[in-house]
Design an enzyme around this catalytic site. Structure first.
Site, PDB file in Angstrom:
ATOM      1  N   GLY A   1       0.804  -1.230   0.000  1.00 34.76           N
ATOM      2  CA  GLY A   1       0.000   0.000   0.000  1.00 34.76           C
ATOM      3  C   GLY A   1       0.831   1.272   0.000  1.00 34.76           C
ATOM      4  O   GLY A   1       0.398   2.314   0.503  1.00 34.76           O
TER       5      GLY A   1
ATOM      6  N   CYS B   1      -1.659   2.839  -9.495  1.00 39.16           N
ATOM      7  CA  CYS B   1      -2.278   2.981  -8.176  1.00 39.16           C
ATOM      8  C   CYS B   1      -3.634   3.668  -8.344  1.00 39.16           C
ATOM      9  O   CYS B   1      -3.894   4.312  -9.364  1.00 39.16           O
ATOM     10  CB  CYS B   1      -1.367   3.728  -7.202  1.00 39.16           C
TER      11      CYS B   1
END
Ligand code: FMN
Length: 317
Positions: free
Chosen positions: A84, A143
């Site tokens: 992440g 992303c």
């Protein structure tokens, strides 16, 4: 640079010297973003100045804590992660980490990411006056765009175009790092080039998931994750091959499952100018050093005086 891994041609030149566009590299082996830290974390294990370049883990304009654990899991012939994009943010990195990379004489490729087009623009503003040790900036556009229902920027030609345009104030070459999770990768690479990207990095991870059958739910904290390692190499090779065939003039950096010198040769023959090693660093942090040594030997054994002569060979009749 440690002598044992500098390949020497018969005339004393370095047969591994190469370039990505107008960036000269001592060899075509880089360390992929997210797999070798933000700074000199691997220095106790390898001489980081010996690799073609270190691509630092992607940084945003702000500090970001990443996803909840578990974040990594081994898969058949690879791994899946949902880190992440945890990171200290560009201002901290520029002030506290970059000087150590410069002191260690490492060739640096910076990698930036964002959640909105504006995020990329702000990150790019922070990158307008970079020290010369930073040769290029990789735009990690694999992303989620929170302004487009979490769809990845690189899953749309329009968003790809917008990110590249929003970062045009960066003075060094920009490489767009693309996702393989699309129907037509050539279309996205073409959008990146038209918007001003100086190169493309192919590929980021494949979207995947592992279910913990005892808990009856996804194993990774974030649910899904990104698959990497040798299992994805044929996908990465195909991506490089297709983009090179359609656009032989745009420099390509190949990444996905590189674990040996022969894997590097495969990427170069598909059309890559250089490669990056990702997951293999986790299995063996010294793997890049072995690959560089073996590449020199492969060139000698196969009578290539320069690694550059290998680029695109798989396309020749
Ligand atoms: C743990 C982990 C973290 C990663 N973090 C990033 C990242 O921050 N930015 C990025 O562009 N790619 C990131 N990647 C993707 C890699 O740079 C690479 O594109 C991908 O893993 C495929 O290469 P490989 O099969 O050699 O690992 C990460 C990969 C892994 C395994």
């Amino acid at each position: 640079m440690s002598n044992e891994i500098v390949a020497q041609g018969t005339d004393g030149t370095n047969p591994l010297a190469t370039s990505v566009g107008n960036i000269n590299l001592k060899n075509p082996v880089m360390l992929a973003s997210g797999t070798a830290g933000h700074g000199t974390e691997l220095s106790p294990v390898i001489d980081l100045s010996s690799v073609g370049a270190l691509v630092v883990k992607s940084l945003s304009a702000y500090e970001w804590e990443g996803n909840s654990a578990p974040r990594l899991h081994e898969t058949p012939n690879g791994m899946i992660n949902s880190i992440g994009l945890q990171g200290p943010g560009l201002p901290y990195w520029i002030e506290h980490i970059l000087p150590k990379l410069i002191d260690a004489k490492i060739t640096i490729i910076l990698s930036i990411w964002g959640r909105t087009i504006e995020d990329y623009a702000v990150a790019a503003d922070l990158c307008t006056d970079l020290p010369s040790a930073i040769e290029a900036v990789e735009l990690n556009i694999s992303c989620p765009n929170i302004e487009d229902r979490g769809k990845m920027f690189s899953h749309s030609p329009e968003s790809t175009n917008e990110v590249i345009q929003a970062t045009s104030q960066i003075k060094v070459p920009r490489w767009a790092k693309l996702s393989p999770n699309v129907t037509n990768l050539v279309e996205i690479a073409s959008a990146a080039r038209e918007a001003g990207a100086d190169g493309v990095t192919l590929i980021n991870t494949l979207m995947g998931m592992v279910i913990d059958i005892d808990k009856r739910r996804p194993l990774l904290g974030a649910g899904g994750g990104g698959l990497s390692g040798p299992a994805i190499r044929p996908v990465a090779i195909r991506s490089v091959f297709d983009v090179y065939q359609a656009m032989p003039d745009i420099p390509i950096v190949g990444v996905g499952g590189v674990a040996s010198a022969k894997d590097v040769i495969e990427f170069l023959m598909a059309g890559a100018s250089a490669v990056q090693i990702g997951s293999a660093n986790f299995a063996n942090p010294r793997i890049s050093q072995k690959i560089i040594t073996d590449l020199g030997k492969w060139c000698r054994d196969n009578e290539f005086e320069s690694i550059n002569a290998i680029k695109g060979l798989a396309h020749k009749p």
